[in-house]
Scaffold this active site. Structure first.
Site, PDB file in Angstrom:
ATOM      1  N   LYS A 184      -2.142   2.195  -4.510  1.00 55.56           N
ATOM      2  CA  LYS A 184      -2.373   3.073  -3.473  1.00 55.56           C
ATOM      3  C   LYS A 184      -0.895   3.490  -2.641  1.00 55.56           C
ATOM      4  O   LYS A 184      -0.391   2.404  -2.175  1.00 55.56           O
ATOM      5  CB  LYS A 184      -3.061   2.390  -2.417  1.00 55.56           C
ATOM      6  CG  LYS A 184      -3.749   3.311  -1.333  1.00 55.56           C
ATOM      7  CD  LYS A 184      -3.841   2.647   0.101  1.00 55.56           C
ATOM      8  CE  LYS A 184      -2.582   2.573   0.820  1.00 55.56           C
ATOM      9  NZ  LYS A 184      -1.850   3.366   1.290  1.00 55.56           N
ATOM     10  N   GLU A 257       6.361  -8.358  -0.458  1.00 54.84           N
ATOM     11  CA  GLU A 257       7.762  -7.936  -0.380  1.00 54.84           C
ATOM     12  C   GLU A 257       7.865  -7.328   1.108  1.00 54.84           C
ATOM     13  O   GLU A 257       7.482  -6.276   1.032  1.00 54.84           O
ATOM     14  CB  GLU A 257       8.204  -7.137  -1.637  1.00 54.84           C
ATOM     15  CG  GLU A 257       8.209  -7.968  -2.848  1.00 54.84           C
ATOM     16  CD  GLU A 257       9.168  -8.917  -3.158  1.00 54.84           C
ATOM     17  OE1 GLU A 257       9.997  -9.337  -2.252  1.00 54.84           O
ATOM     18  OE2 GLU A 257       9.312  -9.649  -4.203  1.00 54.84           O
ATOM     19  N   CYS A 291      14.743  -2.101   2.374  1.00 54.60           N
ATOM     20  CA  CYS A 291      14.305  -3.485   2.855  1.00 54.60           C
ATOM     21  C   CYS A 291      15.622  -4.270   2.571  1.00 54.60           C
ATOM     22  O   CYS A 291      15.881  -5.098   3.757  1.00 54.60           O
ATOM     23  CB  CYS A 291      13.506  -4.050   2.114  1.00 54.60           C
ATOM     24  SG  CYS A 291      13.558  -3.913   0.124  1.00 54.60           S
ATOM     25  N   GLU A 388      14.467  -4.995  12.623  1.00 53.07           N
ATOM     26  CA  GLU A 388      14.972  -3.975  11.635  1.00 53.07           C
ATOM     27  C   GLU A 388      14.630  -2.707  12.004  1.00 53.07           C
ATOM     28  O   GLU A 388      13.762  -2.060  12.061  1.00 53.07           O
ATOM     29  CB  GLU A 388      13.883  -4.435  10.315  1.00 53.07           C
ATOM     30  CG  GLU A 388      13.939  -3.786   9.370  1.00 53.07           C
ATOM     31  CD  GLU A 388      13.107  -4.020   8.199  1.00 53.07           C
ATOM     32  OE1 GLU A 388      11.611  -3.818   8.615  1.00 53.07           O
ATOM     33  OE2 GLU A 388      13.098  -3.953   6.964  1.00 53.07           O
TER      34      GLU A 388
HETATM   35  P1  NAD Z   1       3.641  -0.510   5.927  1.00 53.89           P
HETATM   36  O1  NAD Z   1       3.386  -1.738   6.162  1.00 53.89           O
HETATM   37  O2  NAD Z   1       3.441   0.282   7.016  1.00 53.89           O
HETATM   38  O3  NAD Z   1       2.761   0.391   4.663  1.00 53.89           O
HETATM   39  C1  NAD Z   1       2.833  -0.272   3.640  1.00 53.89           C
HETATM   40  C2  NAD Z   1       1.594   0.286   2.731  1.00 53.89           C
HETATM   41  O4  NAD Z   1       0.603  -0.646   3.401  1.00 53.89           O
HETATM   42  C3  NAD Z   1       1.113   1.701   3.066  1.00 53.89           C
HETATM   43  O5  NAD Z   1       0.939   1.951   1.568  1.00 53.89           O
HETATM   44  C4  NAD Z   1      -0.053   1.441   3.836  1.00 53.89           C
HETATM   45  O6  NAD Z   1      -0.799   2.715   3.769  1.00 53.89           O
HETATM   46  C5  NAD Z   1      -0.385   0.298   3.571  1.00 53.89           C
HETATM   47  N1  NAD Z   1      -1.359  -0.217   4.691  1.00 53.89           N
HETATM   48  C6  NAD Z   1      -1.239  -0.087   5.858  1.00 53.89           C
HETATM   49  N2  NAD Z   1      -1.970  -0.981   6.669  1.00 53.89           N
HETATM   50  C7  NAD Z   1      -2.762  -1.801   5.680  1.00 53.89           C
HETATM   51  C8  NAD Z   1      -3.729  -3.075   5.543  1.00 53.89           C
HETATM   52  N3  NAD Z   1      -4.231  -3.133   6.992  1.00 53.89           N
HETATM   53  N4  NAD Z   1      -3.916  -3.500   4.480  1.00 53.89           N
HETATM   54  C9  NAD Z   1      -3.646  -3.150   3.273  1.00 53.89           C
HETATM   55  N5  NAD Z   1      -2.771  -2.203   3.275  1.00 53.89           N
HETATM   56  C10 NAD Z   1      -2.259  -1.370   4.299  1.00 53.89           C
HETATM   57  O7  NAD Z   1       5.171  -0.270   5.734  1.00 53.89           O
HETATM   58  P2  NAD Z   1       6.050   1.070   5.385  1.00 53.89           P
HETATM   59  O8  NAD Z   1       6.394   1.440   7.003  1.00 53.89           O
HETATM   60  O9  NAD Z   1       5.485   2.209   4.546  1.00 53.89           O
HETATM   61  O10 NAD Z   1       7.259   0.482   4.755  1.00 53.89           O
HETATM   62  C11 NAD Z   1       8.588   0.070   5.455  1.00 53.89           C
HETATM   63  C12 NAD Z   1       8.729  -1.400   5.332  1.00 53.89           C
HETATM   64  O11 NAD Z   1       8.624  -1.916   4.176  1.00 53.89           O
HETATM   65  C13 NAD Z   1       9.720  -2.160   6.116  1.00 53.89           C
HETATM   66  O12 NAD Z   1       9.762  -3.124   6.984  1.00 53.89           O
HETATM   67  C14 NAD Z   1      10.645  -2.542   4.818  1.00 53.89           C
HETATM   68  O13 NAD Z   1      11.513  -3.481   5.023  1.00 53.89           O
HETATM   69  C15 NAD Z   1       9.341  -2.879   3.911  1.00 53.89           C
HETATM   70  N6  NAD Z   1      10.196  -2.835   2.474  1.00 53.89           N
HETATM   71  C16 NAD Z   1      10.200  -4.138   1.866  1.00 53.89           C
HETATM   72  C17 NAD Z   1      10.323  -4.039   0.632  1.00 53.89           C
HETATM   73  C18 NAD Z   1      10.781  -5.420  -0.222  1.00 53.89           C
HETATM   74  O14 NAD Z   1      10.810  -5.429  -1.220  1.00 53.89           O
HETATM   75  N7  NAD Z   1      10.877  -6.407   0.525  1.00 53.89           N
HETATM   76  C19 NAD Z   1      10.911  -2.937   0.132  1.00 53.89           C
HETATM   77  C20 NAD Z   1      10.840  -1.561   0.713  1.00 53.89           C
HETATM   78  C21 NAD Z   1      10.447  -1.741   2.099  1.00 53.89           C
END
Ligand code: NAD
Length: 482
Positions: A184, A257, A291, A388
Site C-alpha cells: 500500500k 522504520e 529519514c 524533524e
Molecule cells: P506517514 O506515517 O504519514 O505515512 C506512511 C504510510 O502509512 C502511508 O502509506 C500512509 O497512508 C500509511 N498510514 C497512515 N495512517 C496509517 C494507519 N493508521 N495505519 C497504517 N498505515 C497508515 O509518513 P509519511 O509522511 O508518508 O513519511 C514521512 C515520514 O517517514 C518521516 O517521519 C520520515 O522520517 C519517515 N521515514 C522513515 C524512513 C526510515 O527508514 N526510517 C524512511 C523514509 C521516511
C-alpha cells in the site's frame, strides 16, 4: 482542458491507466485518485482507488497464493525476484521520469532511486537463510536443526519520499523468504508502485504480489487484519505507533522504520572547504525529505563562522526548481501538507527571533518550493532543532567539547542515524560509539547496501531492514529435533 499540461503529461507518463493489482488481475475502479505533480501543483494522472473491500480481496488472494508460493524451491523464488529487477531495468528511463513527475526529485535523485530498486531486487534475489544443524555436546544422538519458515501474508506500507525503493526493500526479502505481499503506497505517490505491481504480474504467480492504492484507512485495515501476519512499515513515528497498536490484534510481527533527527558532528580538524559540500548534501538531498537527512549540524566553535560562510557560498551554486529541468539540483517538497508544515516551522523560527543565514522565505514560483534555509545557532529547545523538519531547513549549532556535543546529540527521542566528521578517524570512531543511533557514518553519509543492516534505535524504529537480520525478519524460527 489545459492543453499544455496534457502535452506535458503525455511526454512523462509511460501509461495513463495505473490500475490496482489484485490476484494477478488489473482492477480499474469507478472512483479515481489523483496524483499531483509537486513542481506545478497540477494533476499529473488519475489512478484506480481502492477501498477496504479491495484491501480485503488482496488479503484473501495473498493468503491463497501463499500455499503454493511458500512450497516452491527457494531458488525458483530467487530467480523470479531477479526477473522483477528486469521489469524496471527494461523501462529505466520511463520509471525515472515518472518518479520525478510524481515525487518531485530531480534526475540524479530519481536515477539513484530507480537504479537502487533494480540493484536491491538483484542482490536480495541472491540472499538466503540456510537451515543449520546444531551440534549437541551433551547428547550426540540428538539431531537438531533450525530452519527459517515464512511468516505468511505481509502488508508493506510505504511513505512518499522514496516510494519505489522503500517498497522494494520490503517486497524483495518478503518474496525470497516465501511470503506473499500486499503493498500500500502513500496516497501522495502511488504511480511508480502501481505500475511496478502491474508489470510484476508477467513474472509472478497470481496473488503473490498485490498493490492497492488509496487512503490511510487501507493501511489501518491491513494492520488490523487477522489474516495479515506482518506489517513492514516505513513512515512517521506517530503512524508507527498506530501500526503497532493495530498489529496487537493478532500479535502480527512488525518492522517499523520511522522518523529521525540525525545529528552531524563536525570536529575542528576538518578541511572546511572540502566538507562543506558534503554536509550540504547530507542535509538537503531529496530536499531534506529523507529519514536519514542531517537535521542538526553541530560545528566546533573554532570553525563555526568559516563553515557557515562555506555552506552559504556552496548553497548559492545549487538551483531549486522543477525536477524535470536539467538545471535543477533540488526539487519541491512532495505535497501541500508537508509544504505547509515546513513553512510553519520557518515562520515559527522567524517569530522566535532566530537568525537565518540563508532562505527563510517561501519561493515565489508555483508548486511546493521551499528555498534552502540555514538557521544560525538557535537554542537547543527551538522547534527547528527538536522537530524533524523533513524539508530543506537546517539549524547550525555551536559546540565546544566532545562530552557536551555527545550529550546534546543524544538528547532526542529519535535514534536513526548520525555522522561524525574529522581528519582523525579514530577519534571519530570513539565518538560514534557514544551516539545513540542505529547507523553512524564517519566522513560520509547515506551509504546503504542490501547486505548492511539498517535499524533505528529508540523511537526511530523497531526491527531491521536489509542484511541477514533484515531477511530473518520475514521468517519464524522452526526447530526440528530427531
Ligand atoms: P506517514 O506515517 O504519514 O505515512 C506512511 C504510510 O502509512 C502511508 O502509506 C500512509 O497512508 C500509511 N498510514 C497512515 N495512517 C496509517 C494507519 N493508521 N495505519 C497504517 N498505515 C497508515 O509518513 P509519511 O509522511 O508518508 O513519511 C514521512 C515520514 O517517514 C518521516 O517521519 C520520515 O522520517 C519517515 N521515514 C522513515 C524512513 C526510515 O527508514 N526510517 C524512511 C523514509 C521516511
Amino acid at each position: 482542458v489545459d492543453l499544455a499540461n496534457l502535452a506535458h503529461q503525455k511526454a512523462v507518463l509511460p501509461t495513463t491507466r495505473f490500475p490496482l493489482t489484485i490476484n494477478g488481475l488489473t482492477i480499474h475502479t469507478p472512483d479515481k485518485g489523483e496524483a499531483i505533480n509537486p513542481a506545478t501543483g497540477q494533476t499529473l494522472a488519475s489512478h484506480a482507488l481502492a477501498d477496504v473491500s479491495h484491501a480485503d480481496k488482496a488479503v484473501v488472494a495473498a493468503k491463497h497464493a501463499l500455499k503454493s508460493w511458500r512450497e516452491i524451491p527457494q531458488a525458483e523464488r530467487q530467480a523470479m525476484v531477479a526477473k522483477l529487477a528486469d521489469t524496471i531495468a527494461d523501462r529505466r528511463e520511463a520509471f525515472i521520469r515518472l518518479l520525478t513527475a510524481e515525487q518531485g526529485k530531480p534526475r540524479a535523485g530519481a536515477e539513484w532511486e530507480i537504479d537502487g530498486s533494480i540493484h536491491w531486487l538483484r542482490e536480495v534475489a541472491q540472499q538466503s537463510l540456510p537451515s543449520q544443524p546444531i551440534a549437541q555436546q551433551a547428547d550426540p544422538a540428538l539431531k537438531v536443526s533450525v530452519r527459517r519458515v515464512p511468516l505468511g501474508v505481509v502488508a508493506a506500507i510505504t511513505p512518499w519520499n522514496f516510494p519505489l525503493l522503500l517498497a522494494v526493500w520490503k517486497i524483495a526479502p518478503a518474496l525470497v523468504t516465501g511470503n506473499t505481499v500486499i503493498v500500500k503506497p502513500s496516497p501522495f505517490t502511488p504511480l511508480c508502485t502501481l505500475w511496478f505491481g502491474e508489470l510484476a504480474q508477467s513474472v509472478l504467480p497470481p496473488g503473490v504480489l498485490n498493490v492497492i492504492a488509496g487512503g490511510n484507512e487501507l493501511g489501518q485495515f491491513l494492520a488490523e487484519h487477522n489474516d495479515v501476519d506482518k506489517v513492514a512499515f516505513t513512515g512517521s513515528t506517530e503512524t508507527g505507533r498506530k501500526v503497532m497498536r493495530s498489529a496487537a490484534s493478532n500479535l502480527k510481527r512488525v518492522t517499523l522504520e520511522l522518523g529521525g533527527n540525525d545529528p552531524a558532528i563536525v570536529l575542528p580538524d576538518v578541511d572546511v572547504e572540502q566538507v562543506a559540500p558534503k554536509l550540504f548534501w547530507a542535509a538537503f538531498q531529496n530536499s531534506g525529505q529523507f529519514c536519514v537527512a542531517t537535521k542538526r549540524l553541530y560545528v566546533h566553535d573554532s570553525i563555526y563562522d568559516q563553515l557557515c560562510a562555506a555552506l552559504v557560498r556552496y548553497a548559492s551554486t545549487v538551483t531549486v526548481g522543477d525536477g524535470s529541468l536539467s538545471s535543477s539540483a533540488l526539487g519541491p517538497l512532495q505535497n501541500r501538507m508537508q509544504y505547509e508544515k515546513v513553512l510553519s516551522l520557518i515562520e515559527d523560527t522567524r517569530k522566535a527571533g532566530h537568525r537565518f543565514l540563508l532562505g527563510g522565505r517561501p519561493d515565489e514560483q508555483p508548486g511546493y518550493f521551499v528555498p534552502v534555509t540555514l538557521i544560525d545557532n538557535p537554542p537547543d529547545d527551538a522547534r527547528c532543532v527538536v522537530e524533524e523538519a523533513f524539508g530543506p531547513v537546517l539549524p547550525l549549532l555551536k559546540f565546544s567539547t566532545i562530552d557536551e556535543v555527545v550529550e546534546r546529540a543524544n538528547a532526542t527521542p529519535f535514534g536513526l542515524a548520525a555522522s561524525v566528521w574529522s581528519a582523525d578517524v579514530n577519534t571519530a570512531d570513539s565518538i560514534a560509539r557514544r551516539l545513540a543511533a542505529g547507523t553512524v557514518w564517519i566522513n560520509q553519509v547515506h551509504a546503504f547496501s542490501p547486505s548492511i543492516p539498517f535499524a533505528g534505535q529508540k523511537q526511530s524504529g523497531v526491527g531491521v531492514e536489509n542484511g541477514d537480520d533484515g531477511l530473518a525478519e520475514y521468517t519464524s524460527l522452526q526447530v526440528i529435533m530427531k
